[in-house]
Design a protein around this motif. Structure first.
Motif, PDB file in Angstrom:
ATOM      1  N   SER A 121      23.372  -3.808  23.500  1.00 12.32           N
ATOM      2  CA  SER A 121      24.902  -3.509  23.631  1.00 12.32           C
ATOM      3  C   SER A 121      26.047  -4.060  22.794  1.00 12.32           C
ATOM      4  CB  SER A 121      25.820  -2.535  25.105  1.00 12.32           C
ATOM      5  OG  SER A 121      24.985  -2.276  26.091  1.00 12.32           O
ATOM      6  N   ALA A 122      25.398  -5.763  22.286  1.00 11.85           N
ATOM      7  CA  ALA A 122      25.837  -6.788  21.462  1.00 11.85           C
ATOM      8  C   ALA A 122      25.640  -6.360  20.120  1.00 11.85           C
ATOM      9  CB  ALA A 122      25.581  -8.043  22.119  1.00 11.85           C
ATOM     10  N   THR A 123      24.212  -5.395  20.147  1.00  7.85           N
ATOM     11  CA  THR A 123      24.083  -5.484  18.448  1.00  7.85           C
ATOM     12  C   THR A 123      24.969  -4.262  17.688  1.00  7.85           C
ATOM     13  OG1 THR A 123      21.875  -6.232  19.134  1.00  7.85           O
ATOM     14  CG2 THR A 123      21.979  -4.824  17.146  1.00  7.85           C
ATOM     15  N   VAL A 124      25.179  -3.301  18.493  1.00  7.55           N
ATOM     16  CA  VAL A 124      25.722  -2.552  17.771  1.00  7.55           C
ATOM     17  C   VAL A 124      27.362  -2.452  18.553  1.00  7.55           C
ATOM     18  CG1 VAL A 124      26.357   0.231  18.409  1.00  7.55           C
ATOM     19  CG2 VAL A 124      24.873  -0.590  19.528  1.00  7.55           C
ATOM     20  N   THR A 125      27.779  -2.964  19.383  1.00  9.21           N
ATOM     21  CA  THR A 125      29.232  -3.828  18.952  1.00  9.21           C
ATOM     22  C   THR A 125      29.890  -4.608  18.602  1.00  9.21           C
ATOM     23  OG1 THR A 125      29.679  -4.253  21.579  1.00  9.21           O
ATOM     24  CG2 THR A 125      29.285  -1.726  21.059  1.00  9.21           C
ATOM     25  N   GLY A 126      29.126  -5.620  18.537  1.00  9.52           N
ATOM     26  CA  GLY A 126      29.436  -7.190  18.259  1.00  9.52           C
ATOM     27  C   GLY A 126      29.960  -7.562  19.689  1.00  9.52           C
ATOM     28  N   ILE A 127      30.450  -7.336  20.624  1.00  2.58           N
ATOM     29  CA  ILE A 127      31.190  -7.927  21.499  1.00  2.58           C
ATOM     30  C   ILE A 127      29.925  -9.349  22.049  1.00  2.58           C
ATOM     31  CG2 ILE A 127      32.386  -7.887  23.870  1.00  2.58           C
ATOM     32  CD1 ILE A 127      33.192  -5.121  22.593  1.00  2.58           C
ATOM     33  N   ALA A 275      12.225   2.348   6.790  1.00  3.00           N
ATOM     34  CA  ALA A 275      11.986   3.435   6.789  1.00  3.00           C
ATOM     35  C   ALA A 275      13.674   3.939   6.478  1.00  3.00           C
ATOM     36  CB  ALA A 275      11.503   3.471   8.343  1.00  3.00           C
ATOM     37  N   GLY A 276      15.022   2.503   6.713  1.00  5.88           N
ATOM     38  CA  GLY A 276      16.001   3.789   6.624  1.00  5.88           C
ATOM     39  C   GLY A 276      16.336   3.133   7.197  1.00  5.88           C
ATOM     40  N   PRO A 277      18.266   3.223   6.757  1.00  3.97           N
ATOM     41  CA  PRO A 277      19.072   3.070   8.004  1.00  3.97           C
ATOM     42  C   PRO A 277      18.983   4.227   9.017  1.00  3.97           C
ATOM     43  CG  PRO A 277      19.997   3.384   6.041  1.00  3.97           C
ATOM     44  CD  PRO A 277      18.509   3.707   5.653  1.00  3.97           C
ATOM     45  N   PHE A 278      18.661   5.183   9.007  1.00  3.43           N
ATOM     46  CA  PHE A 278      18.462   6.449   9.257  1.00  3.43           C
ATOM     47  C   PHE A 278      17.924   6.025  10.827  1.00  3.43           C
ATOM     48  CE2 PHE A 278      17.623  11.409  10.891  1.00  3.43           C
ATOM     49  CZ  PHE A 278      19.379  10.929  11.879  1.00  3.43           C
ATOM     50  N   ALA A 279      16.441   5.716  10.480  1.00  5.78           N
ATOM     51  CA  ALA A 279      15.676   5.617  11.474  1.00  5.78           C
ATOM     52  C   ALA A 279      15.944   4.590  12.186  1.00  5.78           C
ATOM     53  CB  ALA A 279      14.059   4.674  10.701  1.00  5.78           C
ATOM     54  N   LYS A 280      16.691   3.032  11.718  1.00  6.34           N
ATOM     55  CA  LYS A 280      17.262   2.017  12.287  1.00  6.34           C
ATOM     56  C   LYS A 280      18.670   2.888  13.264  1.00  6.34           C
ATOM     57  CE  LYS A 280      20.123  -1.620  11.903  1.00  6.34           C
ATOM     58  NZ  LYS A 280      21.122  -2.654  11.556  1.00  6.34           N
ATOM     59  N   SER A 281      19.043   3.919  12.982  1.00  7.65           N
ATOM     60  CA  SER A 281      20.428   3.641  13.628  1.00  7.65           C
ATOM     61  C   SER A 281      19.652   4.433  15.088  1.00  7.65           C
ATOM     62  CB  SER A 281      21.006   4.874  13.232  1.00  7.65           C
ATOM     63  OG  SER A 281      21.804   4.026  12.190  1.00  7.65           O
ATOM     64  N   LEU A 282      18.634   5.569  14.858  1.00  5.53           N
ATOM     65  CA  LEU A 282      18.145   6.681  15.757  1.00  5.53           C
ATOM     66  C   LEU A 282      17.372   5.979  17.032  1.00  5.53           C
ATOM     67  CD1 LEU A 282      16.520   9.985  13.632  1.00  5.53           C
ATOM     68  CD2 LEU A 282      17.813   9.435  15.542  1.00  5.53           C
ATOM     69  N   PHE A 283      16.689   4.227  16.529  1.00  3.08           N
ATOM     70  CA  PHE A 283      15.966   4.106  16.827  1.00  3.08           C
ATOM     71  C   PHE A 283      16.469   3.191  18.217  1.00  3.08           C
ATOM     72  CE2 PHE A 283      13.085   0.797  19.096  1.00  3.08           C
ATOM     73  CZ  PHE A 283      11.760   1.216  18.189  1.00  3.08           C
ATOM     74  N   LEU A 284      18.077   2.566  17.510  1.00  2.00           N
ATOM     75  CA  LEU A 284      19.249   2.095  18.361  1.00  2.00           C
ATOM     76  C   LEU A 284      19.412   2.616  19.815  1.00  2.00           C
ATOM     77  CD1 LEU A 284      21.016  -0.191  16.048  1.00  2.00           C
ATOM     78  CD2 LEU A 284      19.997  -1.353  17.646  1.00  2.00           C
ATOM     79  N   VAL A 285      19.783   3.779  18.870  1.00  2.00           N
ATOM     80  CA  VAL A 285      20.612   4.824  20.544  1.00  2.00           C
ATOM     81  C   VAL A 285      19.664   4.633  21.465  1.00  2.00           C
ATOM     82  CG1 VAL A 285      20.903   6.804  20.496  1.00  2.00           C
ATOM     83  CG2 VAL A 285      22.220   5.761  18.817  1.00  2.00           C
ATOM     84  N   GLY A 286      18.395   5.082  20.830  1.00  2.00           N
ATOM     85  CA  GLY A 286      17.368   5.593  21.539  1.00  2.00           C
ATOM     86  C   GLY A 286      16.881   4.659  23.085  1.00  2.00           C
ATOM     87  N   LEU A 287      16.900   3.206  22.153  1.00  2.00           N
ATOM     88  CA  LEU A 287      16.876   2.018  22.823  1.00  2.00           C
ATOM     89  C   LEU A 287      18.005   1.464  24.123  1.00  2.00           C
ATOM     90  CD1 LEU A 287      16.132  -0.699  23.373  1.00  2.00           C
ATOM     91  CD2 LEU A 287      16.578  -1.697  21.833  1.00  2.00           C
ATOM     92  N   LEU A 288      19.221   2.505  23.544  1.00  2.00           N
ATOM     93  CA  LEU A 288      20.711   2.065  24.341  1.00  2.00           C
ATOM     94  C   LEU A 288      20.447   2.946  25.630  1.00  2.00           C
ATOM     95  CD1 LEU A 288      23.480   0.115  25.207  1.00  2.00           C
ATOM     96  CD2 LEU A 288      24.521   1.946  23.564  1.00  2.00           C
ATOM     97  N   GLY A 289      20.086   3.817  25.486  1.00  2.00           N
ATOM     98  CA  GLY A 289      19.728   5.320  26.423  1.00  2.00           C
ATOM     99  C   GLY A 289      18.747   5.476  26.790  1.00  2.00           C
ATOM    100  N   ALA A 290      17.707   4.261  27.048  1.00  2.00           N
ATOM    101  CA  ALA A 290      16.518   3.794  27.658  1.00  2.00           C
ATOM    102  C   ALA A 290      16.806   3.241  28.320  1.00  2.00           C
ATOM    103  CB  ALA A 290      15.552   4.144  26.908  1.00  2.00           C
ATOM    104  N   ALA A 291      17.730   2.133  27.954  1.00  2.00           N
ATOM    105  CA  ALA A 291      17.925   0.902  29.200  1.00  2.00           C
ATOM    106  C   ALA A 291      19.368   1.754  29.575  1.00  2.00           C
ATOM    107  CB  ALA A 291      18.294  -0.201  27.613  1.00  2.00           C
ATOM    108  N   VAL A 292      19.854   1.998  29.462  1.00  2.00           N
ATOM    109  CA  VAL A 292      20.970   2.065  30.812  1.00  2.00           C
ATOM    110  C   VAL A 292      20.503   3.560  31.973  1.00  2.00           C
ATOM    111  CG1 VAL A 292      22.907   3.340  30.504  1.00  2.00           C
ATOM    112  CG2 VAL A 292      22.909   1.778  29.005  1.00  2.00           C
TER     113      VAL A 292
END
Length: 441
Positions: A121-127, A275-292
């Motif tokens: 959450s901090a990585t995505v929002t900076g908070i 692998a490109g910024p899209f791969a990073k974004s997908l991985f972060l979204v997936g990680l956040l969903g899995a963790a929550v």
């Protein structure tokens, strides 16, 4: 499910649609399995060993589905929570040992899961992640206290489904080597891979997943009449959804990463330039969903077992159980304040859970071959269950041996005591079974 009196037998297509719309309990277990600890093991394995451990990834989904099937069968045949059945069949000491096993394994995991949720959450929002820890604990407490299990089940299905889609999508933006992946299906354990292989399997076959299943099915009111639906639920969540999740993460990391010494967040960030910024974004979204999703599902496990042992209702209609949920949720907040590398901490927590898993499997097998159920396990199911017990016991023993070999300190000493107590409990369980079977009718 039973067909209403006077209605026509549903078609196969209609039956599947009905199953899809009504499934749920095993998805809560799947939400825990498809969490940051499992992801950390998959990232380590893929980054360090390439495609060589692909076979253990596939095996983990099959083993996890079978473990959930056994737990599901026990819940349907007894129509009770596992702790109550253990109390009646084995006594209070065994029941409290099971509760202690779950509280230690799930409680330790809860803190590290919150650390991961807050960190992403901090990585995505900076908070600041510590603020996120407090926020997520409050959201979790409010959601569980007001909506209880139904809130969690809906969230689990939505989040796990979204996570699977995110990681499958990442397969299309990361170059995969199909030939090497197929070669990885041949079983082998390269030097230094035993612990990470144990972590992958331990994420799918875990004490929290096994013990919670009877309670989630009770929350839905499922009985033996719902056996087909419950089986479909296990296959869809653990074998298909969790299996797809594990395979997708492993293939992505094995194809791109060249180091197994990365945290889950660092792995996502590494995918950007590789692998490109899209791969990073997908991985972060997936990680956040899995963790929550894992955070919410893991929270309810200790309260389920504690409330059952204390004779309370395991629904939010009972204020005492509601209070347990709130306390469990709020106690996860300090996890966001834990320092240090999260990947090694997640691996340790997963391994601690692995130490407690053989005892839980032994309990389920004992009960499925006792007077607690109207229909005992088949010989084939017992044989497969014993194989599962042997594999999980071997992984646990290897982990404990490694901890002791590194020197006995406060943590390794506590792990050793935990392992010895549960090991004796597992052996004692088999002793009770042998004595019972040898006693005259």
């Amino acid at each position: 499910m039973q067909t209403p009196t006077g209605s026509e037998e549903p078609t196969s297509t209609g039956r599947v649609k009905s199953f899809v719309s009504n499934m749920g309990p095993s998805w809560v277990a799947g939400a825990i399995a498809a969490g940051p600890a499992t992801m950390g093991s998959l990232i380590t394995a893929g980054g360090a060993f390439g495609y060589e451990l692909f076979w253990i990834v596939v095996l983990s989904a099959v083993a996890g589905a079978f473990a959930q099937y056994l737990a599901m069968r026990l819940g349907l045949l007894t129509e009770r929570g596992i702790v109550g059945v253990v109390t009646d069949q084995l006594g209070d000491t065994w029941a409290w040992l099971l509760v202690l096993d779950v509280v230690v394994a799930a409680g330790a995991a809860q803190l590290l899961i919150m650390k991961t949720v807050a960190g992403v959450s901090a990585t995505v929002t900076g908070i600041d992640s510590r603020l996120w820890g407090v926020v997520w604990a409050g959201v979790l407490a409010a959601g569980l206290a007001t909506r209880g299990y139904r809130f969690l089940e809906v969230a689990a299905k939505v989040l796990v489904g979204g996570v699977v889609v995110a990681f499958v999508a990442s397969l299309f933006v990361v170059p995969i080597d199909p030939t090497a992946a197929v070669g990885g299906l041949v079983p082998s354990l390269p030097s230094g891979s035993a612990l990470v292989a144990a972590g992958i399997l331990g994420g799918a076959v875990h004490i929290t997943l096994i013990t919670m299943h009877s309670y989630t099915m009770r929350a839905r009111g499922w009985t033996v009449a719902d056996s087909d639906l419950a089986t479909f639920d296990v296959v869809a969540s653990m074998l298909v959804a969790f299996g797809t999740y594990s395979v997708a993460i492993y293939l992505v990391t094995a194809s791109v990463l060249t180091s197994g010494d990365l945290s889950t967040v660092e792995a996502a960030q590494a995918l950007g330039p590789l692998a490109g910024p899209f791969a990073k974004s997908l991985f972060l979204v997936g990680l956040l969903g899995a963790a929550v999703s894992t955070l919410g599902a893991n929270t309810i496990v200790p309260p389920f077992l504690l409330a059952d042992k204390l004779g309370w209702e395991t629904s939010v209609e009972d204020d005492r159980y509601r209070g347990l949920l709130v306390v469990a949720a709020l106690l996860s907040a300090p996890g966001a304040f834990i320092g240090g590398p999260v990947l090694s901490q997640l691996a340790l927590v997963l391994a601690i859970g692995t130490v407690g898993t053989p005892f839980a499997i032994a309990v389920v097998l004992y009960l499925l071959n006792s007077s607690a159920v109207p229909e005992s396990n088949s010989p084939l199911a017992n044989l497969a269950g014993l194989a599962l017990l042997l594999v999980s016991g071997t992984l646990a023993a290897n982990f404990v041996r490694e901890q002791v070999a590194a020197g006995i300190g406060p943590l390794s000493g506590a792990i050793l005591i935990f392992a010895v107590v549960l090991g004796l409990g597992t052996v004692g369980m088999f002793g009770k079974f042998i004595r019972r079977e040898g006693a005259p009718a």
